[in-house]
Design a protein around this motif. Sequence first.
Motif, mmCIF file in Angstrom:
data_model
loop_
_atom_site.group_PDB
_atom_site.id
_atom_site.type_symbol
_atom_site.label_atom_id
_atom_site.label_comp_id
_atom_site.label_asym_id
_atom_site.label_seq_id
_atom_site.Cartn_x
_atom_site.Cartn_y
_atom_site.Cartn_z
ATOM 1 N N TRP A 172 0.872 -1.175 0.000
ATOM 2 C CA TRP A 172 0.000 0.000 0.000
ATOM 3 C C TRP A 172 0.910 1.227 0.000
ATOM 4 C CZ3 TRP A 172 -5.524 -0.154 0.489
ATOM 5 C CH2 TRP A 172 -6.044 -1.436 0.533
ATOM 6 N N LEU A 173 0.903 1.967 -1.095
ATOM 7 C CA LEU A 173 1.819 3.088 -1.276
ATOM 8 C C LEU A 173 1.473 4.248 -0.347
ATOM 9 C CD1 LEU A 173 2.030 3.074 -5.174
ATOM 10 C CD2 LEU A 173 3.677 2.108 -3.560
ATOM 11 N N LYS A 174 2.422 5.138 -0.194
ATOM 12 C CA LYS A 174 2.223 6.321 0.634
ATOM 13 C C LYS A 174 1.036 7.124 0.121
ATOM 14 C CE LYS A 174 4.567 10.477 2.301
ATOM 15 N NZ LYS A 174 5.818 11.269 2.263
ATOM 16 N N GLY A 175 0.143 7.505 1.027
ATOM 17 C CA GLY A 175 -1.048 8.245 0.652
ATOM 18 C C GLY A 175 -2.259 7.378 0.409
ATOM 19 N N SER A 176 -2.064 6.061 0.294
ATOM 20 C CA SER A 176 -3.197 5.155 0.111
ATOM 21 C C SER A 176 -3.861 4.891 1.460
ATOM 22 C CB SER A 176 -2.744 3.845 -0.532
ATOM 23 O OG SER A 176 -1.803 3.178 0.282
ATOM 24 N N LEU A 177 -4.970 4.175 1.423
ATOM 25 C CA LEU A 177 -5.790 3.997 2.622
ATOM 26 C C LEU A 177 -5.019 3.387 3.785
ATOM 27 C CD1 LEU A 177 -8.550 4.206 3.919
ATOM 28 C CD2 LEU A 177 -9.147 2.011 2.900
ATOM 29 N N PHE A 178 -4.245 2.333 3.538
ATOM 30 C CA PHE A 178 -3.472 1.674 4.576
ATOM 31 C C PHE A 178 -1.973 1.886 4.370
ATOM 32 C CE2 PHE A 178 -7.286 -1.245 4.373
ATOM 33 C CZ PHE A 178 -7.883 -0.705 5.491
ATOM 34 N N GLY A 179 -1.621 2.935 3.671
ATOM 35 C CA GLY A 179 -0.217 3.206 3.389
ATOM 36 C C GLY A 179 0.488 3.891 4.546
ATOM 37 N N SER A 180 1.789 4.105 4.386
ATOM 38 C CA SER A 180 2.591 4.780 5.401
ATOM 39 C C SER A 180 3.729 5.515 4.702
ATOM 40 C CB SER A 180 3.159 3.764 6.409
ATOM 41 O OG SER A 180 4.031 2.852 5.758
ATOM 42 N N ASP A 181 4.498 6.270 5.473
ATOM 43 C CA ASP A 181 5.614 7.011 4.879
ATOM 44 C C ASP A 181 6.655 6.069 4.284
ATOM 45 O OD1 ASP A 181 4.504 9.428 5.502
ATOM 46 O OD2 ASP A 181 5.528 9.607 7.430
ATOM 47 N N GLU A 182 6.813 4.905 4.879
ATOM 48 C CA GLU A 182 7.731 3.895 4.367
ATOM 49 C C GLU A 182 6.940 2.601 4.136
ATOM 50 O OE1 GLU A 182 11.028 3.423 6.942
ATOM 51 O OE2 GLU A 182 11.714 5.500 6.760
ATOM 52 N N PRO A 183 6.314 2.472 2.977
ATOM 53 C CA PRO A 183 5.469 1.295 2.713
ATOM 54 C C PRO A 183 6.256 -0.004 2.839
ATOM 55 C CG PRO A 183 5.162 2.975 1.026
ATOM 56 C CD PRO A 183 6.348 3.395 1.828
ATOM 57 N N SER A 184 5.621 -0.981 3.430
ATOM 58 C CA SER A 184 6.237 -2.307 3.569
ATOM 59 C C SER A 184 5.524 -3.298 2.665
ATOM 60 C CB SER A 184 6.177 -2.780 5.021
ATOM 61 O OG SER A 184 4.833 -2.845 5.467
ATOM 62 N N VAL A 185 6.275 -4.266 2.178
ATOM 63 C CA VAL A 185 5.741 -5.293 1.284
ATOM 64 C C VAL A 185 5.268 -6.476 2.119
ATOM 65 C CG1 VAL A 185 6.247 -6.851 -0.628
ATOM 66 C CG2 VAL A 185 7.278 -4.564 -0.564
ATOM 67 N N ILE A 186 4.041 -6.911 1.882
ATOM 68 C CA ILE A 186 3.533 -8.113 2.539
ATOM 69 C C ILE A 186 3.389 -9.200 1.480
ATOM 70 C CG2 ILE A 186 2.371 -6.853 4.371
ATOM 71 C CD1 ILE A 186 -0.229 -7.154 2.880
ATOM 72 N N HIS A 187 3.442 -10.442 1.894
ATOM 73 C CA HIS A 187 3.386 -11.520 0.904
ATOM 74 C C HIS A 187 2.871 -12.806 1.520
ATOM 75 C CE1 HIS A 187 6.874 -14.466 1.556
ATOM 76 N NE2 HIS A 187 6.756 -13.800 2.674
ATOM 77 N N ASP A 188 2.418 -13.694 0.646
ATOM 78 C CA ASP A 188 2.093 -15.076 0.998
ATOM 79 C C ASP A 188 2.491 -15.965 -0.171
ATOM 80 O OD1 ASP A 188 0.739 -15.389 3.688
ATOM 81 O OD2 ASP A 188 -0.423 -13.722 2.850
#
Length: 541
Positions: free
Chosen positions: A398-414
Amino acid sequence: MQLMPGCFFEFTLFSISISVENFDKTFLYKRSWSRDRDLNPGGRDLQSLASPLGYPGTDPEKLMAPRRGFEPRWAPPTGLAGRRPTRLGYRGTPEVYERGRVFKFFGGTKLLRLANKPVQMTEIFNSKLCAICKGRKLLCGRPTCPILERFRVAKRVEQKLNKRHIFGSSPPSIFVGEHGYPKVRIGPLVPPIEGDTGYLDNPIRWENKTIRDIIYYRSLLVMGETRADVNVRKSGRILSEVQELAMSIKPVDSEILLKKKPVLKVLPSEFAPPIGPKAELLDFELTENPRIPRRTDYVVSDELKAEQAIMRLYNWGFDEHYIIRLLSVGLLGLDKRLVPTRWSITAVQDTIGNNLRGEILRYPLINDYEVYFYRFLGNRYAVLLMPESYAFELLEVWLKGSLFGSDEPSVIHDYEDFRGRREYVKETAGAYHAARLSVLEALQARRRQARVVVFREVTPEYYAPVGVWQIRLGVKKAMSNLIGRFETLNEALDAIKRRLENPFGKYLERSYILGSLARQKTLDEWLGRNLYRLSREKAGG
C-alpha cells in the motif's frame, strides 16, 4: 474542519467510529490491523483469531469485542527504543492514538496511552488540512474527497430510501454477517427500483465503473437484517424466502418491511462489496417466483459435500458469485449451515483454486518468461510467469497516501508451492485467493504450468475498499494483457520494474520465490556454465 476536545466524529466511509478525548492537535491515525505487525511483537498474529469454521474474523467489531482468555500484553512496540506504552489492549485489538493522547473505540473499552514517541501509523484524516482544502484542492493526494463523497451518495439516494416499506427487484442479493457467530445477521438486499437491477450486485458488470459508481450502486441496496442461527434447521420462514432469492439467476420482485427507516451509510469492505443502508427487518416476501436453474435444484437437494457441490456448479459454468450466495445461505454441503459472506468468498475461491492447481500440475511448462500488466481502480497488477514447476506468490504494498499506506510502505506476501497451503494465508488474506484463482484459470485455459509471482501496488486512487472482486477482476484482466516474452529472468524483472512505483529491491528482499531463485542453480544452468568454460578452454588451447 476543526475538532473540539471531547467531541464525537463519525466517519462511516471507512467503517470506523472514533471518540477523541483531550484532543488538541490535528491528526487522526488508523492502524491497518490486518497488515501491521510492528504493533504485535511476540504476540499472536491477527489471523490466528480463527472463527469456528477456520476462517479468520478480522472484522473491527469482532476484534474490538472483549475476548475470554485474552490477557493484556505489556511488550513495547518495535522501534520505540525502549519506551513503553503505559497500557496496551488485548492482542489483536486495533488501536488509534496520537502522542500523549488517549483514544477510545466505540464498541470496545481498550485504551492506549503512548508516553513518548508515536508508532508509525496511516494518516487518514488531517483536520487542519481538510479545513484549508474543503474538498476542492484535494491536498491529501486522493482523486476525490472521501468525506464529501459520502454526502454526495447520501443526497442522491435519500428521497428513494426515506421509508420503512421498500418494494423493488432484488438483483438478487443477500448478506450474512459474521459478528456474533453462531447467531449472525442475515438479510436480503432490495433496491427501491424495479426491472433489471442485476448490475447493482454483479462485479462482472463493474469492469468499466469507478469507485463512485460502485458506492452509489451499493447505496441503493437496502438490507433488512435479522438474527438467525447458523443451523438452518433452527431458522424460520424468512430464511426460506432468502434461500429462494439466493437460488435465482434473475432479479426477483421483493418487498421488505423495516422497523425503522434505513440508516444512510455505505460501509466498504476489503472482502465483500460495500454494504449500503440497513435497518432491522420485520417481514420479507417474494412477490414473484424466482427463476431457479434445474441444475441448482439438483445440487441443493442432492447429498453432496460442499466441495463437490462447488466444483460441480463451477464446471457447469455458474458464476462464482452465484456459488458464494448459495454457500452463504446454507444450501450446500451435507451439514447445511449459514456461512458468513466473507468466509464464503474465501472458501469458494480457495476450493476452486485448489482443484485447478491439481489439474495444471499435469501440464508441461511454458517456454519463456512472461510479463503481464494492468491498472484497475487505483491498483497496479503485474504478473510474472516463469518456466519452472508450479508455485505461487503474491507481493502486495500500500503506497504512501493510500488507505493503509505509510511514509515507508512495507511489502507483505504469501506463498505456496506445488503442495498448496495447509493453513490460512497470514498477510494478504482474501486478496491471495482472488489473485491465485485468476492466474490458475489462465494457465488451465492454456494447458500449461508455470511459477507465478503477482505484484500488487495500491495507490491513493483506491480511496475506498470495494472488495476482493476487484483483485479477482484486475488480475484476470492483467492475464489478458501480455507485455512481452523474455529469454532471461532479469529482462522480465526489468519490464516489471519500469511499471511499478515502490523500490523494486524491497520486493526482491521480501519475495520467497525470487529469493530462492537467486540462491539456487538448476542442473541445466550448472552444466551450461561448465560446458561454456570447457569450450572456452579448448578454443584458447
